[in-house]
Design a protein around this motif. Structure first.
Motif, PDB file in Angstrom:
ATOM      1  N   GLY A 190      59.730  66.586   5.720  1.00  0.00           N
ATOM      2  CA  GLY A 190      58.883  67.446   6.538  1.00  0.00           C
ATOM      3  C   GLY A 190      59.328  67.496   7.990  1.00  0.00           C
ATOM      4  O   GLY A 190      59.359  68.571   8.610  1.00  0.00           O
ATOM      5  N   ASN A 191      59.685  66.350   8.559  1.00  0.00           N
ATOM      6  CA  ASN A 191      60.140  66.335   9.953  1.00  0.00           C
ATOM      7  C   ASN A 191      61.453  67.085  10.128  1.00  0.00           C
ATOM      8  O   ASN A 191      61.655  67.788  11.126  1.00  0.00           O
ATOM      9  N   LEU A 192      62.374  66.950   9.171  1.00  0.00           N
ATOM     10  CA  LEU A 192      63.636  67.673   9.265  1.00  0.00           C
ATOM     11  C   LEU A 192      63.419  69.175   9.153  1.00  0.00           C
ATOM     12  O   LEU A 192      64.048  69.970   9.877  1.00  0.00           O
ATOM     13  N   LEU A 193      62.519  69.600   8.255  1.00  0.00           N
ATOM     14  CA  LEU A 193      62.229  71.027   8.129  1.00  0.00           C
ATOM     15  C   LEU A 193      61.528  71.555   9.377  1.00  0.00           C
ATOM     16  O   LEU A 193      61.815  72.669   9.843  1.00  0.00           O
ATOM     17  N   ASP A 194      60.602  70.781   9.951  1.00  0.00           N
ATOM     18  CA  ASP A 194      59.937  71.215  11.186  1.00  0.00           C
ATOM     19  C   ASP A 194      60.945  71.369  12.319  1.00  0.00           C
ATOM     20  O   ASP A 194      60.873  72.319  13.110  1.00  0.00           O
ATOM     21  N   ASN A 195      61.878  70.408  12.411  1.00  0.00           N
ATOM     22  CA  ASN A 195      62.896  70.501  13.458  1.00  0.00           C
ATOM     23  C   ASN A 195      63.782  71.728  13.248  1.00  0.00           C
ATOM     24  O   ASN A 195      64.129  72.438  14.202  1.00  0.00           O
ATOM     25  N   ALA A 196      64.155  72.013  11.984  1.00  0.00           N
ATOM     26  CA  ALA A 196      64.979  73.184  11.708  1.00  0.00           C
ATOM     27  C   ALA A 196      64.220  74.472  12.003  1.00  0.00           C
ATOM     28  O   ALA A 196      64.784  75.437  12.553  1.00  0.00           O
ATOM     29  N   GLN A 197      62.929  74.525  11.653  1.00  0.00           N
ATOM     30  CA  GLN A 197      62.121  75.716  11.929  1.00  0.00           C
ATOM     31  C   GLN A 197      62.011  75.970  13.429  1.00  0.00           C
ATOM     32  O   GLN A 197      61.982  77.113  13.888  1.00  0.00           O
ATOM     33  N   ARG A 198      62.007  74.908  14.204  1.00  0.00           N
ATOM     34  CA  ARG A 198      61.831  75.050  15.642  1.00  0.00           C
ATOM     35  C   ARG A 198      63.075  75.641  16.306  1.00  0.00           C
ATOM     36  O   ARG A 198      62.986  76.325  17.319  1.00  0.00           O
ATOM     37  N   HIS A 199      64.276  75.378  15.734  1.00  0.00           N
ATOM     38  CA  HIS A 199      65.515  75.790  16.395  1.00  0.00           C
ATOM     39  C   HIS A 199      66.262  76.895  15.666  1.00  0.00           C
ATOM     40  O   HIS A 199      67.209  77.450  16.226  1.00  0.00           O
ATOM     41  N   ALA A 200      65.915  77.187  14.425  1.00  0.00           N
ATOM     42  CA  ALA A 200      66.670  78.170  13.651  1.00  0.00           C
ATOM     43  C   ALA A 200      66.482  79.574  14.206  1.00  0.00           C
ATOM     44  O   ALA A 200      65.434  79.917  14.768  1.00  0.00           O
ATOM     45  N   GLY A 201      67.534  80.402  13.982  1.00  0.00           N
ATOM     46  CA  GLY A 201      67.423  81.800  14.384  1.00  0.00           C
ATOM     47  C   GLY A 201      66.844  82.654  13.280  1.00  0.00           C
ATOM     48  O   GLY A 201      65.934  83.461  13.505  1.00  0.00           O
ATOM     49  N   SER A 202      67.374  82.485  12.057  1.00  0.00           N
ATOM     50  CA  SER A 202      66.875  83.299  10.950  1.00  0.00           C
ATOM     51  C   SER A 202      66.923  82.586   9.613  1.00  0.00           C
ATOM     52  O   SER A 202      66.309  83.065   8.644  1.00  0.00           O
ATOM     53  N   VAL A 203      67.621  81.476   9.502  1.00  0.00           N
ATOM     54  CA  VAL A 203      67.821  80.845   8.201  1.00  0.00           C
ATOM     55  C   VAL A 203      67.589  79.342   8.323  1.00  0.00           C
ATOM     56  O   VAL A 203      68.051  78.702   9.271  1.00  0.00           O
ATOM     57  N   VAL A 204      66.877  78.782   7.328  1.00  0.00           N
ATOM     58  CA  VAL A 204      66.719  77.338   7.155  1.00  0.00           C
ATOM     59  C   VAL A 204      67.063  77.036   5.706  1.00  0.00           C
ATOM     60  O   VAL A 204      66.513  77.647   4.789  1.00  0.00           O
ATOM     61  N   ARG A 205      67.969  76.081   5.491  1.00  0.00           N
ATOM     62  CA  ARG A 205      68.406  75.745   4.143  1.00  0.00           C
ATOM     63  C   ARG A 205      68.186  74.255   3.892  1.00  0.00           C
ATOM     64  O   ARG A 205      68.322  73.424   4.802  1.00  0.00           O
ATOM     65  N   VAL A 206      67.884  73.952   2.643  1.00  0.00           N
ATOM     66  CA  VAL A 206      67.775  72.559   2.206  1.00  0.00           C
ATOM     67  C   VAL A 206      68.505  72.450   0.872  1.00  0.00           C
ATOM     68  O   VAL A 206      68.379  73.325   0.010  1.00  0.00           O
ATOM     69  N   ALA A 207      69.290  71.398   0.723  1.00  0.00           N
ATOM     70  CA  ALA A 207      70.087  71.203  -0.485  1.00  0.00           C
ATOM     71  C   ALA A 207      70.109  69.725  -0.845  1.00  0.00           C
ATOM     72  O   ALA A 207      70.034  68.850   0.025  1.00  0.00           O
ATOM     73  N   VAL A 208      70.201  69.455  -2.131  1.00  0.00           N
ATOM     74  CA  VAL A 208      70.313  68.098  -2.650  1.00  0.00           C
ATOM     75  C   VAL A 208      71.519  68.070  -3.568  1.00  0.00           C
ATOM     76  O   VAL A 208      71.702  68.959  -4.409  1.00  0.00           O
ATOM     77  N   ARG A 209      72.351  67.069  -3.412  1.00  0.00           N
ATOM     78  CA  ARG A 209      73.557  66.936  -4.218  1.00  0.00           C
ATOM     79  C   ARG A 209      73.866  65.454  -4.439  1.00  0.00           C
ATOM     80  O   ARG A 209      73.324  64.578  -3.754  1.00  0.00           O
ATOM     81  N   ARG A 210      74.745  65.247  -5.408  1.00  0.00           N
ATOM     82  CA  ARG A 210      75.169  63.889  -5.688  1.00  0.00           C
ATOM     83  C   ARG A 210      76.289  63.501  -4.724  1.00  0.00           C
ATOM     84  O   ARG A 210      77.266  64.246  -4.566  1.00  0.00           O
ATOM     85  N   GLY A 211      76.147  62.356  -4.069  1.00  0.00           N
ATOM     86  CA  GLY A 211      77.125  61.924  -3.103  1.00  0.00           C
ATOM     87  C   GLY A 211      78.123  60.948  -3.689  1.00  0.00           C
ATOM     88  O   GLY A 211      78.068  60.598  -4.884  1.00  0.00           O
ATOM     89  N   PRO A 212      79.040  60.481  -2.883  1.00  0.00           N
ATOM     90  CA  PRO A 212      80.042  59.530  -3.374  1.00  0.00           C
ATOM     91  C   PRO A 212      79.454  58.141  -3.577  1.00  0.00           C
ATOM     92  O   PRO A 212      78.442  57.765  -2.980  1.00  0.00           O
ATOM     93  N   ALA A 213      80.113  57.391  -4.448  1.00  0.00           N
ATOM     94  CA  ALA A 213      79.770  55.963  -4.677  1.00  0.00           C
ATOM     95  C   ALA A 213      78.311  55.779  -5.069  1.00  0.00           C
ATOM     96  O   ALA A 213      77.617  54.905  -4.558  1.00  0.00           O
ATOM     97  N   GLY A 214      77.830  56.639  -5.989  1.00  0.00           N
ATOM     98  CA  GLY A 214      76.476  56.465  -6.509  1.00  0.00           C
ATOM     99  C   GLY A 214      75.388  56.688  -5.491  1.00  0.00           C
ATOM    100  O   GLY A 214      74.431  55.907  -5.424  1.00  0.00           O
ATOM    101  N   SER A 215      75.497  57.716  -4.666  1.00  0.00           N
ATOM    102  CA  SER A 215      74.478  58.023  -3.667  1.00  0.00           C
ATOM    103  C   SER A 215      73.951  59.433  -3.891  1.00  0.00           C
ATOM    104  O   SER A 215      74.532  60.230  -4.635  1.00  0.00           O
TER     105      SER A 215
END
Length: 496
Positions: free
Chosen positions: A385-410
Motif C-alpha cells: 500500500g505504501n509503495l502504491l501510494d508513493n507511485a500514485q503521488r509521483h506518477a504522470g499517467s501509469v502505475v504498474r505492479v508486477a510479481v515474478r520469481r527471483g534468483p536463488a529461490g526468492s
C-alpha cells in the motif's frame, strides 16, 4: 492524583577490599603457589631421603665387602680389621648365629640379622635376589641384602637408625659366615631435617612475595578498568557524547574499552534518532491537530461555516500518522512479524481490489502460478500500500505492479511509475523518516514522510531487501526481494 517521581539511580556500592577481583586473584595465586610448593617440596624431600639412604647402603655394602674379603683370604676372626663401631658397626656371624667378630659393644649383642627381621619401616627398600633375610652368597660381584634398623650401640649412646648390608662370605676351610655392616643415617636425617626447615621458613616468605607481586600487578592491570567504570558512571548522567579512556595496549582491557566506546556511539546515535523522531512526530501531529482545533473553534462560533470534508481529511491524516508512528515504534522495539505462508500474487490482487480513490489506474502483471512467501499479511499489505501510494503521488499517467520469481529461490515485487524518478544521490535518503524530497509540496500533498521508512523496516524484518532504480521509459522502480517460503512438508501417513 499524586505525581509519581522516578527514583534516581543509586551509585554502585564499592565492594570491600576482600571481595574485590584483586583480592580474589591474589588469594588464588598464593593458594596455587602454596600447593605447588608443598607438592614439589614433598617430592624433593622424598628423592633426597631416598638418595641419602641409598648412599648409606652403598657405604655399608663397601664395608661388608671389605670384611668379607678378609674372611675369604683366611684372616682370623680376632684379627679382622673392623671400622669404627660408632658410625659403621660390623658383625661376623656363623650359621649357628654366634657372633665371631664384632666391636666391643656388639660382640655380646644379638646378631644384626635379628634387627633385619624387625618389622619393615616405611623407608625400607630391598635390593636382593631372594627374601632379603638371607644375604647373597659368593664373590664381591653378587648383591647384598639391605635393611634399615634402629640400633643403640651402648648405654650412653643415643639410639639411631642404621642402614645394614648383609653379605655371605666363605673361609678357605669352607665355613660360611654372614657379614653384617651398618652405616649411620644420622647425617641423612640431619640433611633432610635441614632442607625441611629451610622450606618451612622460606615458604611463607615466598608466598608473601607472590601475594604482593600479584596484588601490585592486578592493581596496575585493573586500573584502566576502574577508569572505564568511573567514566561510565559519569556518562550515566546523560552526556552520551563522552567516551571511556582507551589504553594504548592491545589486551582484553583495551578491547573492552573499544567495544564500550562503540556501544556508546551506537547508543548516542539511537538516542539522537529517538529524540529527532519524537520531535518530528510532534511536529507532524501538531499540524492536523491545530487544523482540527481551528475548524472546530470556527464551527462553534459560526456553525454555518463548518466544513465536514476538511475535518474528515484532517482526522484521516491524523489517524494515518498515529498508525505509522505506532508501527515504527513496534519495529524499533524489535517485534518480529508473525509469519505465515502467503501467496504474493494473490495478496496483490486482493489489495488492488480493495483500493479506491486512486488518481491513476494500476496495471498489474501477476503470474498464474503461486509464489509463496513467509511473511506477516498485515505488514506486507502495508508495504504494498505504501509503495502504491508513493507511485500514485509521483506518477504522470501509469502505475504498474508486477510479481515474478527471483534468483536463488526468492520472490520479487516491482512497483513502477512514469514520474520524474529518484536521483541516484537521494535513493538512500528517501528511506529516512520524515524526509520529503520535494520541499515545495505541502504536507497534505506529500504525506508525513514515513511511508518508505516503514517499507524498508518491514522488508528488513522479513529478511528481505528493497532497491530503487530507473523504470523502463523513465520514472522510478521500487524492487522488493523476499525469500521464498520453504515447501511444506508432506504429512506422514498414520500407521494402520
Amino acid at each position: 492524583m499524586a505525581e509519581r517521581t522516578a527514583a534516581a539511580p543509586s551509585k554502585p556500592r564499592q565492594p570491600r577490599w576482600w571481595g574485590s577481583v584483586r583480592a580474589r586473584t591474589t588469594f588464588a595465586s598464593a593458594l596455587v603457589v602454596a600447593l605447588a610448593l608443598v607438592a614439589a617440596g614433598a617430592a624433593v624431600l622424598a628423592v633426597l631421603e631416598r638418595n641419602l639412604v641409598d648412599s648409606a647402603g652403598l657405604q655399608a655394602e663397601v664395608v661388608a665387602r671389605e670384611v668379607a674379603t678378609q674372611v675369604a683370604v683366611g684372616t682370623p676372626f680376632d684379627h679382622l680389621n673392623l671400622p669404627d663401631e660408632d658410625d659403621r658397626p660390623v658383625q661376623v656371624v656363623d650359621a649357628d648365629r654366634e657372633v665371631l667378630a664384632a666391636g666391643d659393644d656388639l660382640h655380646h649383642a644379638p646378631p644384626l640379622a635379628d634387627f633385619a627381621r624387625a618389622p619393615h619401616r616405611p623407608d625400607d627398600h630391598d635390593d636382593h635376589d631372594d627374601d632379603g633375610d638371607t644375604p647373597a652368597r659368593g664373590s664381591a660381584g653378587e648383591h647384598a641384602a639391605f635393611r634399615t634398623v634402629p640400633l643403640k650401640l651402648h648405654d650412653d649412646h643415643p639410639g639411631q637408625d642404621f642402614r645394614v648390608a648383609g653379605l655371605l662370605a666363605t673361609t678357605p676351610t669352607g665355613r660360611t659366615v654372614t657379614v653384617y655392616a651398618g652405616f649411620s643415617l644420622d647425617t641423612e636425617q640431619q640433611a633432610v631435617d635441614g632442607v625441611r626447615d629451610a622450606m618451612l621458613i622460606g615458604l611463607p616468605a615466598l608466598l608473601l612475595v607472590v601475594a604482593a607481586v600479584t596484588w601490585l600487578v592486578t592493581r596496575r592491570a585493573l586500573r584502566p578498568v576502574e577508569g572505564i567504570r568511573a567514566e561510565l558512571a559519569e556518562i550515566m548522567g546523560g552526556d552520551l557524547s563522552r567516551r571511556v579512556p582507551q589504553p594504548a595496549s592491545r589486551d582484553e582491557v583495551a578491547r573492552l574499552a573499544q567495544t564500550t566506546n562503540v556501544t556508546l556511539a551506537a547508543l548516542e546515535k539511537s538516542v539522537e534518532r529517538q529524540r529527532q523522531f519524537v520531535a518530528d512526530a510532534s511536529h507532524e501531529l501538531r499540524s492536523p491537530i491545530a487544523s482540527l482545533r481551528t475548524q472546530l473553534e470556527v464551527a462553534r462560533a459560526h456553525p454555518h461555516l463548518l466544513e465536514l470534508d476538511g475535518l474528515i481529511e484532517d482526522t484521516i491524516r491524523l489517524e494515518r500518522v498515529a498508525s505509522d508512528l505506532l508501527l515504527l515504534a513496534r519495529l524499533d522495539a524489535g517485534e518480529r512479524p508473525r509469519a505465515a505462508r502467503l501467496d504474493l500474487p494473490e495478496l496483490v490482487r486482493d489489495e488492488l481490489a480493495h483500493r479506491s480513490g486512486d488518481r491513476l489506474p494500476v496495471t498489474a502483471d501477476l503470474p498464474d502460478a503461486p509464489l509463496p512467501v513467509s511473511a506477516s499479511r498485515t505488514q506486507l499489505t502495508r508495504v504494498l500500500g505504501n509503495l502504491l501510494d508513493n507511485a500514485q503521488r509521483h506518477a504522470g499517467s501509469v502505475v504498474r505492479v508486477a510479481v515474478r520469481r527471483g534468483p536463488a529461490g526468492s520472490v520479487v515485487l516491482d512497483v513502477t511509475d512514469d514520474g520524474p524518478g529518484v536521483p541516484p544521490a537521494d535513493r538512500e535518503r528517501i528511506f529516512t523518516r520524515f524526509i520529503r524530497l520535494d520541499d515545495a509540496r505541502t504536507r497534505d500533498e506529500g504525506g508525513a514522510g514515513l511511508g518508505l521508512a516503514i517499507v524498508r523496516d518491514v522488508v528488513h524484518r522479513h529478511d528481505g531487501r528493497i532497491e530503487v532504480g530507473d523504470a523502463d521509459g523513465g520514472g522510478a522502480r521500487f524492487t522488493v526481494t523476499l525469500p521464498a517460503a520453504p515447501r511444506p512438508t508432506e504429512p506422514v501417513p498414520a500407521a494402520p
